[in-house]
Design an enzyme around this catalytic site. Structure first.
Site, PDB file in Angstrom:
ATOM      1  CG  LEU A 117      -0.533   4.921   2.578  1.00 33.19           C
ATOM      2  CD1 LEU A 117      -0.202   4.250   3.854  1.00 33.19           C
ATOM      3  CD2 LEU A 117      -2.019   5.796   2.788  1.00 33.19           C
ATOM      4  CE  LYS A 145      -4.188   1.535   0.804  1.00 32.82           C
ATOM      5  NZ  LYS A 145      -5.136   1.325   2.336  1.00 32.82           N
ATOM      6  CD  GLU A 146       4.305  -0.037   2.126  1.00 35.73           C
ATOM      7  OE1 GLU A 146       3.895  -0.789   1.303  1.00 35.73           O
ATOM      8  OE2 GLU A 146       4.902  -0.645   3.376  1.00 35.73           O
ATOM      9  N   PRO A 147       3.115   2.993  -1.753  1.00 38.86           N
ATOM     10  CG  PRO A 147       3.878   2.116  -3.689  1.00 38.86           C
ATOM     11  CD  PRO A 147       3.377   1.846  -2.519  1.00 38.86           C
TER      12      PRO A 147
END
Ligand code: ACO
Length: 276
Positions: free
Chosen positions: A170, A166-168
């Protein structure tokens, strides 16, 4: 069985001579929402904030690093699992509400680099050859949780498992050691597609693309992990350590380098088995 969070018996937290002290470890585990149980040659690390879907804080990553420093010498298998419906929902989103407070200070890149490296230590010890690490994944494994599963040698997934980087989405990059195993397992194209769409990979696809070695019905997860652990423990301990060391360097080595590494390890094994 020793439980370092609740009982803190010495055998759970000493043995390497370089580990975190027992009381300090107990505090780190409590702060990080972690539980550690050591039973003979098996250590079980449980992410233990089910009411938050095992969301992770900086304390969680520091606690994981402390566990890595503190495991007794005889541990041969480490199981990573999550309490409740999900393995881990990744970073605790509450951390974002402080406007970056608590995050590494990017205005001092050297200090930030050191701070992130310290968090990564919560994951890198899982590759050490003296034990095999197994992630038992049910429900969601998101962001830092997905990366924790990727840091393990083997992933056993329940059929309700869902993996998501999910990081990208965020505004971040995955920085908890996950990019390398992800690319090694699924290839650069699939890794890009998964990270840059932040889409969710269900268990059947995870098995197909190599993200999970074993997929079982949800109620069979604990049993499947137990069977795997028993099988891993049945192998000669020295051969297991040498083989893990060998396999993890194969991707980086040339064929000649890998053949030389095989010879070196085998000579060690022959010495162990037959003397010399
Ligand atoms: N951080 C903080 N709290 C969380 C997190 C999280 N990452 N994930 C879940 N929770 C909390 C929820 O707020 C909820 O709290 P509440 O009971 O006080 O309302 C509780 O855990 C249960 O969550 P639900 O959403 O009700 O549970 P459900 O099983 O329906 O959904 C899911 C689980 C899919 C994990 C969902 O909670 C979710 O999408 N969470 C956010 C995931 C995320 O974006 N993580 C960041 C990844 S990036 C990284 O790790 C760097």
């Amino acid at each position: 069985m020793a439980d370092a969070q609740t009982a803190g018996r010495p055998e759970a937290v000493t043995g390497t001579g370089t580990g975190t002290g027992e009381a300090a470890l107990r505090e780190l585990l409590a702060d990080g929402g972690l539980r550690l149980e050591v039973s003979g040659a098996v250590a079980t690390v449980t992410l233990n904030r089910p009411e938050r879907r095992n969301a992770m804080t900086f304390a969680t990553w520091r606690g994981l690093a402390a566990i890595g420093r503190s495991l007794p010498a005889g541990v041969r298998v480490v199981v990573l699992r999550g309490e409740g419906p999900s393995f881990s929902a990744g970073i605790d989103l509450g951390l974002f509400s402080g406007g970056g407070e608590g995050f590494p200070d990017a205005s001092d890149p050297e200090a930030a680099d050191r701070a992130i490296a310290e968090l990564q230590e919560g994951y890198t010890w899982l590759r050490r050859p003296e034990f095999v690490t197994v992630a038992a994944v049910q429900g969601h494994a998101i962001g830092g949780g997905f990366q924790l599963a990727l840091a393990c040698d083997i992933r056993v997934a329940a059929d309700d498992a869902k993996f998501c980087m999910k990081e990208p989405a965020l505004g971040l990059v995955p920085d908890l050691t996950g990019t390398k195993p992800l690319v090694e397992i699924v290839g650069i194209g699939r890794a890009l597609e998964l990270c840059l769409t932040a889409r969710t990979v269900a268990a059947d696809e995870a098995a197909r693309i190599g993200l999970a070695e074993i997929v079982v019905p949800r109620d069979g997860l604990d049993g499947a992990v137990r069977d795997l652990v028993d099988a891993l423990l049945a192998v000669d301990p020295g051969a297991a350590v040498a083989t893990k060391r060998l396999l993890w360097q194969a991707a980086q080595n040339t064929l000649d380098e890998q053949c030389a590494a095989e010879r070196r390890e085998q000579i060690g094994r022959l010495r162990e088995l037959f003397g010399g």
